[in-house]
Scaffold this active site. Sequence first.
Site, PDB file in Angstrom:
ATOM      1  N   ASP A 149       0.821  -1.213   0.000  1.00 32.52           N
ATOM      2  CA  ASP A 149       0.000   0.000   0.000  1.00 32.52           C
ATOM      3  C   ASP A 149       0.856   1.264   0.000  1.00 32.52           C
ATOM      4  O   ASP A 149       0.603   2.191   0.774  1.00 32.52           O
ATOM      5  CB  ASP A 149      -0.949  -0.003   1.202  1.00 32.52           C
ATOM      6  CG  ASP A 149      -1.820  -1.249   1.255  1.00 32.52           C
ATOM      7  OD1 ASP A 149      -1.273  -2.344   1.419  1.00 32.52           O
ATOM      8  OD2 ASP A 149      -3.041  -1.118   1.106  1.00 32.52           O
ATOM      9  N   ASP A 184      -1.741  -2.741  -3.905  1.00 30.66           N
ATOM     10  CA  ASP A 184      -2.078  -1.315  -3.870  1.00 30.66           C
ATOM     11  C   ASP A 184      -0.823  -0.487  -4.163  1.00 30.66           C
ATOM     12  O   ASP A 184      -0.056  -0.147  -3.264  1.00 30.66           O
ATOM     13  CB  ASP A 184      -2.733  -0.900  -2.549  1.00 30.66           C
ATOM     14  CG  ASP A 184      -4.183  -1.353  -2.476  1.00 30.66           C
ATOM     15  OD1 ASP A 184      -4.689  -1.933  -3.449  1.00 30.66           O
ATOM     16  OD2 ASP A 184      -4.815  -1.104  -1.432  1.00 30.66           O
ATOM     17  N   TYR A 240      -2.264   4.240  -6.197  1.00 32.81           N
ATOM     18  CA  TYR A 240      -3.435   5.000  -5.722  1.00 32.81           C
ATOM     19  C   TYR A 240      -3.875   6.061  -6.732  1.00 32.81           C
ATOM     20  O   TYR A 240      -4.436   7.092  -6.362  1.00 32.81           O
ATOM     21  CB  TYR A 240      -3.198   5.605  -4.335  1.00 32.81           C
ATOM     22  CG  TYR A 240      -3.234   4.556  -3.251  1.00 32.81           C
ATOM     23  CD1 TYR A 240      -2.157   3.697  -3.076  1.00 32.81           C
ATOM     24  CD2 TYR A 240      -4.352   4.401  -2.437  1.00 32.81           C
ATOM     25  CE1 TYR A 240      -2.206   2.705  -2.107  1.00 32.81           C
ATOM     26  CE2 TYR A 240      -4.396   3.420  -1.472  1.00 32.81           C
ATOM     27  CZ  TYR A 240      -3.317   2.571  -1.305  1.00 32.81           C
ATOM     28  OH  TYR A 240      -3.365   1.584  -0.357  1.00 32.81           O
ATOM     29  N   HIS A 294      -3.460  -9.705  -0.850  1.00 32.70           N
ATOM     30  CA  HIS A 294      -3.679  -8.311  -0.458  1.00 32.70           C
ATOM     31  C   HIS A 294      -4.553  -8.160   0.793  1.00 32.70           C
ATOM     32  O   HIS A 294      -4.185  -7.488   1.744  1.00 32.70           O
ATOM     33  CB  HIS A 294      -4.288  -7.515  -1.609  1.00 32.70           C
ATOM     34  CG  HIS A 294      -4.414  -6.065  -1.284  1.00 32.70           C
ATOM     35  ND1 HIS A 294      -3.324  -5.259  -1.021  1.00 32.70           N
ATOM     36  CD2 HIS A 294      -5.505  -5.266  -1.132  1.00 32.70           C
ATOM     37  CE1 HIS A 294      -3.727  -4.039  -0.741  1.00 32.70           C
ATOM     38  NE2 HIS A 294      -5.047  -4.020  -0.789  1.00 32.70           N
ATOM     39  N   HIS A 312     -11.184  -2.366   7.292  1.00 29.77           N
ATOM     40  CA  HIS A 312     -11.293  -3.560   6.435  1.00 29.77           C
ATOM     41  C   HIS A 312     -11.521  -4.844   7.242  1.00 29.77           C
ATOM     42  O   HIS A 312     -11.117  -5.932   6.812  1.00 29.77           O
ATOM     43  CB  HIS A 312     -10.049  -3.729   5.552  1.00 29.77           C
ATOM     44  CG  HIS A 312      -9.837  -2.607   4.587  1.00 29.77           C
ATOM     45  ND1 HIS A 312     -10.849  -2.114   3.794  1.00 29.77           N
ATOM     46  CD2 HIS A 312      -8.731  -1.876   4.278  1.00 29.77           C
ATOM     47  CE1 HIS A 312     -10.373  -1.141   3.047  1.00 29.77           C
ATOM     48  NE2 HIS A 312      -9.102  -0.961   3.323  1.00 29.77           N
ATOM     49  N   HIS A 338      -3.421  -3.969   2.560  1.00 27.03           N
ATOM     50  CA  HIS A 338      -4.802  -3.480   2.600  1.00 27.03           C
ATOM     51  C   HIS A 338      -5.090  -2.615   3.822  1.00 27.03           C
ATOM     52  O   HIS A 338      -5.620  -1.514   3.692  1.00 27.03           O
ATOM     53  CB  HIS A 338      -5.765  -4.664   2.524  1.00 27.03           C
ATOM     54  CG  HIS A 338      -7.140  -4.313   2.066  1.00 27.03           C
ATOM     55  ND1 HIS A 338      -7.396  -3.348   1.113  1.00 27.03           N
ATOM     56  CD2 HIS A 338      -8.366  -4.820   2.428  1.00 27.03           C
ATOM     57  CE1 HIS A 338      -8.716  -3.284   0.906  1.00 27.03           C
ATOM     58  NE2 HIS A 338      -9.315  -4.159   1.683  1.00 27.03           N
ATOM     59  N   HIS A 366      -3.993  -0.154   6.648  1.00 25.76           N
ATOM     60  CA  HIS A 366      -2.875   0.785   6.706  1.00 25.76           C
ATOM     61  C   HIS A 366      -2.306   0.854   8.119  1.00 25.76           C
ATOM     62  O   HIS A 366      -2.378   1.882   8.804  1.00 25.76           O
ATOM     63  CB  HIS A 366      -3.316   2.154   6.192  1.00 25.76           C
ATOM     64  CG  HIS A 366      -3.813   2.091   4.782  1.00 25.76           C
ATOM     65  ND1 HIS A 366      -4.559   3.076   4.205  1.00 25.76           N
ATOM     66  CD2 HIS A 366      -3.655   1.137   3.831  1.00 25.76           C
ATOM     67  CE1 HIS A 366      -4.856   2.729   2.968  1.00 25.76           C
ATOM     68  NE2 HIS A 366      -4.331   1.562   2.723  1.00 25.76           N
TER      69      HIS A 366
HETATM   70 FE   LIG Z   1      -6.207  -2.239  -0.378  1.00 25.08          FE
END
Ligand SMILES: [Fe+2]
Length: 461
Positions: free
Chosen positions: A167, A194, A197, A316, A326, A353, A355
């Site tokens: 990410d 990720d 972005y 992920h 999430h 995924h 953070h």
């Molecule tokens: Fe993600």
Amino acid sequence: MKTACEMSCTLLSIVLLLSCISLSNAGITSRYMRRLAASTDIPEDSPYFKVPEGFNAPQQVHITQGDYEGNAVIVSWVTTEEPGDSKVYYGKEPGSNYTDYVVGTAGTYSFYNYTSGFIHHSTISGLEFNTKYYYTLGAGQSPREFWFVTPPESELDTPYTFGVIGDLGQTFDSLSTLQHYMNSSGQSLLYVGDLSYADNYPFDNNVRWDTWGRFVEPSTAYQPWIWTAGNHELDYIPEVGETEPFKPFTHRYLTPYKATNSTSQLWYSIKRGPATIIVLSSYSAYGKYTPQYKWFLNALAAVDRSVTPWLIVLVHSPWYNSNTYHYMEGETMRVIFEPFIVQYKVDIVFAGHVHAYERTYPVSNVKYDIVNALCTPEKNETAPVYVVIGDGGNIEGLAGVYTQPQPAYSAFREASFGHGLFEIYNHTHAYFTWHRNQDGEKVAADSAIILNKYWYSATSA
Ligand SMILES: [Fe+2]
């Protein structure tokens, strides 16, 4: 003679010490949290996104492993003025005295009102193990030279160090993560999804895929990044006719999926030094009978732990995550796949995924069926360790709210940006460290010795 106050303080210290000892196996929720506000993307005209000088100069250079064994490298780059050629000249010495070259392909893609530059992919095969190669792109126009080191041949006790990032995005926090990682001993990078972005911008402004490619080039041109696709690679906007999921990602980031008879760029497997790495796709079908499911079982069965003692899975969306961010999104995939990774003694599962950072104890939760209600994760030394490391530093900021109390399976969790290192020493022991960006690279904010699950079972039976 101690005063009553001093005596009570001493007593309190003893009680605290004893309580620490008795809870020494309990998980830790670190209070060290930073930057809960969203991060800021680096401006497009920043030097960190600088276009290399010269007519049609190759840019966004990145490499990844090009076969199953580790004797091939896929070199990818972009030219913007004209296609140019897709030749990669290479050899063991720097300079222009190369004796070999390969010719790849170049193509473009369109996304809404954006058209990409000419994206080149060339695969160098037949490389020797553990050897430094130099390579040049753009010969005859604006040549640029880079280098890489091939992995050691897969053997039982081959030391090797993987970096782990997820990410990342392209903020100033991302820059900090990247710079820290580039100062580490990581020999190749396990990237858990990720990337750019770009989809945070209107119509997934694909210019931000280009800036990201230039942003990470100081690392990706010199060591392979092993790609996993995340939700920010979907780039799915049916309102404007963009209905092909993963279009920018699959055009830009090839993987050696055909080497293991995968039918998709999004799931594949490689051997690299002492490890087999299996990459999964959270956002592709994975239920029983699907291509990914069938391929995954075959990929697990194909691993020979006497050749690659370490077995790593990248995905992920995490299967163990006690952050509210999430929460439970990876649960259906865990229910379907966890019995197999416990059976095949996967050593460690890296996910992104979320953070933030979290590491579990070795844990399994595979007894549940629809009637028995046995759904509590159990500590199990022969089961995998799970690491969530989606803390690369992207524009969405940190995920700082955890479920309470900390579940028994969770060993350490903290919402700070950083990266990981997975240092394999031999066939029985590896060392995982997590490095938060506020510290120097030599500091590990969390660390754990990882015992090899296959060989631990074999030696402790
Ligand atoms: Fe993600």
